[in-house]
Design an enzyme around this catalytic site. Structure first.
Site, short mmCIF file in Angstrom:
data_model
loop_
_atom_site.label_atom_id
_atom_site.label_comp_id
_atom_site.label_asym_id
_atom_site.label_seq_id
_atom_site.Cartn_x
_atom_site.Cartn_y
_atom_site.Cartn_z
N ARG A 46 62.74 33.69 38.55
CA ARG A 46 61.73 34.67 38.15
C ARG A 46 61.37 34.45 36.68
O ARG A 46 60.22 34.53 36.29
CB ARG A 46 62.22 36.11 38.39
CG ARG A 46 61.15 37.12 38.02
CD ARG A 46 61.36 38.57 38.45
NE ARG A 46 62.61 38.94 39.04
CZ ARG A 46 63.72 39.22 38.36
NH1 ARG A 46 63.73 39.17 37.04
NH2 ARG A 46 64.82 39.55 38.99
N TYR A 98 34.57 40.44 37.97
CA TYR A 98 35.19 40.24 39.27
C TYR A 98 35.52 41.60 39.90
O TYR A 98 36.02 42.50 39.23
CB TYR A 98 36.48 39.41 39.08
CG TYR A 98 37.22 39.23 40.36
CD1 TYR A 98 36.68 38.43 41.38
CD2 TYR A 98 38.43 39.85 40.58
CE1 TYR A 98 37.35 38.28 42.57
CE2 TYR A 98 39.11 39.69 41.78
CZ TYR A 98 38.56 38.92 42.77
OH TYR A 98 39.21 38.76 43.96
N ASP A 169 38.09 36.10 30.90
CA ASP A 169 38.35 35.55 32.23
C ASP A 169 37.45 34.33 32.37
O ASP A 169 36.24 34.45 32.50
CB ASP A 169 38.05 36.62 33.29
CG ASP A 169 38.31 36.12 34.72
OD1 ASP A 169 38.32 34.88 34.93
OD2 ASP A 169 38.48 36.95 35.62
N LYS A 194 40.77 29.37 42.37
CA LYS A 194 39.42 28.84 42.48
C LYS A 194 39.39 27.36 42.08
O LYS A 194 39.95 26.55 42.78
CB LYS A 194 38.47 29.70 41.64
CG LYS A 194 38.67 31.22 41.83
CD LYS A 194 38.31 31.71 43.22
CE LYS A 194 38.78 33.14 43.51
NZ LYS A 194 38.39 34.15 42.55
#
Ligand SMILES: *Cc1c(COP(=O)(O)O)cnc(C)c1O
Length: 382
Positions: A46, A98, A169, A194
């Site tokens: 983690r 988004y 972003d 993407k």
């Protein structure tokens, strides 16, 4: 070294003794330590995993950034960044972002004691007049789905004077076309689902920064919240990143051709693509980025053509959300990606039902344009 070379040779040095050219997938949740009181680089996945660290190092090398965090999705990346906010803080956000980011601010902020203000146009926004407790600017440029361009350097300079953190972003551009950190932003986030991964097979996110104090806090939050990228997905992300520049080049060539075709066709009204010299964002985009990317949106002419018939006649263009994969996709933002927007706000900013968004894939552009042409012909009202 040039971007294309870094894409292939960046990342961690392969520690394989066998000479493997690919960095291995370390499927290990935990790592043994040499002895009492001695610790190695990796303890528990983690916190850090070698395969993920390789993806992070490669992303950082490509961005020219010092710190990178790979997350389970783009929204996990955005969530991680919003974790930097303190209770009562306000975020300035551009009005078309988004859909998931919008859902976050409009539905999750309140219960976290956070607030947001929509900025229609950052160019004319006076940061010194921002509401008290404003702490962050979160922007997308070109924006989704209207592909409006914001001057990153100008916003960063003026927002910094007002003491705000600037987050960009950069999903639509990738670091191959635009480097927000070099333009003055503090943090850049990606949906690596993407273009970075590029094959519509995994979800992934990235957060990058050059600032140590920010990186230390992100590291604490990432390890604590646990929304990290798995080793197998990190491997696929690295595989995607190696071909990012060649793919991106073709994506935008195809997007340019599609945008030009649409602009010349009576079935399309306004075409949004900064690669068109007539686009309002064309000049600014040329100044701050080295290209225009692979996403085009346009307003369908519903008066003379039937939208449903048009969509039903598309086959190479998958009717689906998402973008940046090898296959071309088309979607209706109002119902598919930006449905969490209030209908009144949608109308106000231009996310109308006739707006369609195309992600240009890597097919031969003649086949794509021929299909669009045929679909328009079939959809024409007689
Ligand atoms: C897809 C997308 C996101 C969210 O990423 P996921 O990987 O789907 O969680 C964030 N920002 C932009 C611009 C996107 O296109």
């Amino acid at each position: 070294m040039h971007y294309e070379t870094i894409a292939i040779h960046g990342g961690l040095k392969n520690d394989s003794e066998k000479g493997a050219v690919n960095y291995p997938i370390y499927l290990s949740s935990t790592f043994t330590q040499p002895t009492l009181g001695e610790f190695q680089d990796y303890a528990y996945s983690r916190g850090a995993n070698p395969t993920r660290a390789n993806a992070e190092k490669l992303a950082a090398d490509l961005e020219g950034a010092r710190y990178a965090f790979a997350t389970a999705s783009g929204m996990a990346a955005t969530s991680l960044v919003f974790e930097l906010l303190r209770s009562n803080d306000r975020v300035l956000i551009n009005d078309n972002v988004y859909g998931g980011t919008w859902r976050f601010v409009s539905q999750l902020f309140e219960k976290r004691g956070l607030h947001y203000d929509i900025v229609r146009d950052f160019a004319s926004y006076d940061f010194s007049q921002a509401p008290k407790d404003t702490a962050m600017v979160f922007l997308e440029t070109p924006s989704n789905p209207l592909l409006e361009v914001t001057d990153i350097a100008d916003v960063a300079r003026r927002a910094h004077e007002a003491g705000l953190l600037v987050v960009v972003d950069n999903t639509f551009m990738t670091s191959w076309l635009q480097k927000p950190l070099d333009l003055g932003a503090d943090i850049v986030v990606y949906s690596a689902t993407k273009y970075y991964a590029g094959h519509s097979d995994i979800l992934a996110g990235l957060v990058l920064t050059n600032e140590r104090t920010i990186a230390d806090r992100l590291s604490l939050f990432s390890n604590t919240l646990g929304g990290i990228l798995s080793p197998q997905d990190a491997f696929l992300l690295v595989r995607g990143m190696k071909t990012l520049p060649v793919r991106m080049q073709r994506h935008q060539e195809n997007a340019q051709k599609i945008a030009e075709f649409l602009q010349s066709h009576p079935g399309a009204r306004t075409v949004h693509y900064t690669g068109l010299p007539t686009d309002p964002g064309h000049e600014l985009q040329n100044r701050q980025a080295s290209g225009h990317g692979g996403v085009v949106s346009f307003v369908f002419n519903s008066e003379d053509y039937d939208l449903k018939t048009f969509v039903d006649h598309l086959d190479l263009f998958g009717f689906a959300v998402s973008l940046g994969g090898v296959e071309s996709l088309i979607c209706q933002p109002a119902t598919m990606t930006h449905e969490s927007y209030d209908p009144k706000l949608q109308q106000e900013i231009g996310i109308v039902p006739d707006l369609l968004r195309i992600s240009a894939g890597l097919e031969n552009p003649e086949d794509l344009i021929s299909e669009l042409n045929t679909a328009f012909e079939a959809a024409r009202r007689h």
